[in-house]
Scaffold this motif. Structure first.
Motif, short mmCIF file in Angstrom:
data_model
loop_
_atom_site.label_atom_id
_atom_site.label_comp_id
_atom_site.label_asym_id
_atom_site.label_seq_id
_atom_site.Cartn_x
_atom_site.Cartn_y
_atom_site.Cartn_z
N MET A 1 0.84 -1.20 0.00
CA MET A 1 0.00 0.00 0.00
C MET A 1 0.88 1.26 0.00
O MET A 1 1.79 1.37 0.83
CB MET A 1 -0.91 0.01 1.24
CG MET A 1 -1.76 1.27 1.38
SD MET A 1 -2.74 1.30 2.90
CE MET A 1 -3.87 -0.06 2.59
N PRO A 2 0.64 2.20 -0.91
CA PRO A 2 1.43 3.43 -0.89
C PRO A 2 1.13 4.25 0.36
O PRO A 2 0.05 4.11 0.95
CB PRO A 2 0.97 4.16 -2.16
CG PRO A 2 -0.40 3.63 -2.42
CD PRO A 2 -0.38 2.19 -1.98
N SER A 3 2.05 5.09 0.74
CA SER A 3 1.87 5.84 1.98
C SER A 3 2.37 7.27 1.81
O SER A 3 3.23 7.57 0.98
CB SER A 3 2.63 5.16 3.12
OG SER A 3 4.01 5.09 2.82
N ALA A 4 1.81 8.16 2.63
CA ALA A 4 2.22 9.56 2.61
C ALA A 4 2.21 10.11 4.02
O ALA A 4 1.34 9.78 4.84
CB ALA A 4 1.29 10.38 1.72
N TYR A 86 7.96 6.40 3.85
CA TYR A 86 6.80 6.86 3.10
C TYR A 86 7.17 7.08 1.63
O TYR A 86 8.33 7.34 1.30
CB TYR A 86 6.27 8.18 3.69
CG TYR A 86 5.88 8.05 5.14
CD1 TYR A 86 4.60 7.66 5.51
CD2 TYR A 86 6.83 8.28 6.14
CE1 TYR A 86 4.26 7.53 6.84
CE2 TYR A 86 6.49 8.15 7.48
CZ TYR A 86 5.20 7.76 7.82
OH TYR A 86 4.88 7.62 9.15
N ASP A 87 6.18 6.98 0.78
CA ASP A 87 6.40 7.27 -0.63
C ASP A 87 6.44 8.77 -0.89
O ASP A 87 7.08 9.22 -1.84
CB ASP A 87 5.29 6.64 -1.48
CG ASP A 87 5.30 5.12 -1.38
OD1 ASP A 87 6.26 4.51 -1.86
OD2 ASP A 87 4.34 4.56 -0.80
N ALA A 88 5.74 9.53 -0.06
CA ALA A 88 5.70 10.98 -0.24
C ALA A 88 5.60 11.67 1.11
O ALA A 88 4.99 11.14 2.05
CB ALA A 88 4.50 11.38 -1.10
N VAL A 89 6.22 12.83 1.20
CA VAL A 89 6.08 13.69 2.37
C VAL A 89 5.48 15.00 1.89
O VAL A 89 6.02 15.64 0.98
CB VAL A 89 7.43 13.95 3.07
CG1 VAL A 89 7.22 14.81 4.32
CG2 VAL A 89 8.11 12.64 3.44
N VAL A 90 4.34 15.39 2.45
CA VAL A 90 3.59 16.55 2.00
C VAL A 90 3.63 17.63 3.08
O VAL A 90 3.36 17.36 4.25
CB VAL A 90 2.13 16.18 1.69
CG1 VAL A 90 1.35 17.40 1.21
CG2 VAL A 90 2.08 15.06 0.64
N PHE A 91 3.95 18.86 2.66
CA PHE A 91 4.02 20.00 3.56
C PHE A 91 2.95 21.01 3.15
O PHE A 91 3.19 21.85 2.29
CB PHE A 91 5.39 20.66 3.50
CG PHE A 91 6.52 19.79 3.98
CD1 PHE A 91 7.04 19.93 5.27
CD2 PHE A 91 7.08 18.83 3.14
CE1 PHE A 91 8.09 19.13 5.71
CE2 PHE A 91 8.14 18.04 3.57
CZ PHE A 91 8.63 18.18 4.86
N PRO A 92 1.74 20.94 3.73
CA PRO A 92 0.71 21.93 3.42
C PRO A 92 1.15 23.31 3.91
O PRO A 92 1.91 23.43 4.87
CB PRO A 92 -0.51 21.44 4.20
CG PRO A 92 -0.24 19.99 4.48
CD PRO A 92 1.24 19.91 4.65
N GLY A 117 16.39 11.11 -1.08
CA GLY A 117 16.25 9.67 -0.96
C GLY A 117 16.16 8.98 -2.31
O GLY A 117 16.12 9.61 -3.37
N ASP A 118 16.08 7.67 -2.27
CA ASP A 118 16.09 6.87 -3.49
C ASP A 118 14.76 6.89 -4.23
O ASP A 118 14.73 6.85 -5.46
CB ASP A 118 16.47 5.43 -3.16
CG ASP A 118 17.90 5.32 -2.66
OD1 ASP A 118 18.73 6.14 -3.07
OD2 ASP A 118 18.17 4.40 -1.87
N SER A 119 13.63 6.93 -3.50
CA SER A 119 12.35 6.79 -4.18
C SER A 119 11.26 7.71 -3.66
O SER A 119 10.18 7.76 -4.22
CB SER A 119 11.85 5.34 -4.04
OG SER A 119 11.73 4.97 -2.68
N GLU A 120 11.54 8.48 -2.60
CA GLU A 120 10.51 9.33 -2.02
C GLU A 120 10.34 10.62 -2.84
O GLU A 120 11.22 11.02 -3.60
CB GLU A 120 10.87 9.72 -0.57
CG GLU A 120 11.15 8.55 0.33
CD GLU A 120 12.62 8.17 0.37
OE1 GLU A 120 13.09 7.80 1.45
OE2 GLU A 120 13.28 8.24 -0.69
#
Length: 243
Positions: A1-4, A86-92, A117-120
């Motif tokens: 499962m992808p994650s953020a 995580y696959d993504a880190v989001v900064f609102p 990172g390698d894939s984030e």
């Protein structure tokens, strides 16, 4: 499962800039984690849930998610999480980020590790782009850039944003919010202007003021101009992740 992972301000986040990417990724099956600097629930900028500012539909939607989403109401501390998980880190965004997220050492670590990172991937929206003015590149990334012969980026101990194409909340819009002494409508003095600081850190800034939306992709760093670009930013992030 992808994650953020969402890194959200305790000093006032802009509702749509968090809720739009969060619900979009959620609908695509992402496992979402919310983190704040201290681990306390994030604080909503009330202007972003004011029908007179954003319209009744957006105001109702934002407030409903803010009040009822378990992840927003039970965040973890940024010190407890790692970007590599995580696959993504989001900064609102939101003006509040200028007082906490943008200058938080662990939030900066998360951004740096996500971009290097390698894939984030990292998505930084609106005023959260100010974090780019405080985040240094790691020595490992700088050495790798030089060894590969890639386009010059940050050298050792330079800013992560140096040489990167970015967008964010522009000075032209800020002028319509603060007074002549840089005071916000709530009386707080704005500590810095995002556009000025990101440019000073070496970022190639273009907020594309003639365009309806502005989302810029530079490697694993995605930036978005403001709330009106939130939907486009979320979709761009999905595209970049091949989700």
């Amino acid at each position: 499962m992808p994650s953020a992972l969402f890194v959200v301000s305790e000093e006032g986040y802009w509702g749509e800039e968090c809720v739009e990417p969060l619900t979009t990724l959620d609908s695509e099956g992402f496992e979402i984690t919310v983190a704040t600097p201290s681990g306390s629930p994030p604080v909503l900028d009330e202007r972003s849930a004011d029908p007179e500012n954003v319209g009744e539909e957006t105001a109702e939607w934002v407030r409903d998610v803010h009040e009822n989403d378990e992840r927003l109401n039970n965040p973890v501390s940024v010190a407890e999480v790692e970007a590599a998980d995580y696959d993504a880190v989001v900064f609102p965004g939101g003006h509040g980020t200028e007082w906490d997220v943008n200058q938080d050492v662990d939030a900066r670590r998360l951004l740096r590790n996500a971009v290097e990172g390698d894939s984030e991937k990292a998505l930084v929206v609106c005023h959260a782009a100010g974090i780019l003015a405080f985040t240094r590149a790691s020595e490992a990334r700088s050495a790798s850039d030089r060894a590969s012969g890639d386009q010059p980026r940050a050298s050792d101990n330079d800013f992560l944003v140096a040489g990167r194409d970015v967008t964010g909340f522009p000075n032209e819009w800020e002028e319509g919010i603060v007074d002549d002494h840089d005071r916000m409508p709530d009386g707080r003095k704005l500590p810095y202007w995002v556009e000025d600081e990101v440019k000073a850190a070496g970022g190639n800034w273009d907020a594309e003021l003639d365009a309806d939306t502005s989302v810029t992709v530079d490697g694993d760093l995605l930036t978005a101009r403001g709330p009106g670009s939130s939907s486009a930013a979320a979709q761009t992030l999905l595209d970049e992740l091949d989700a």
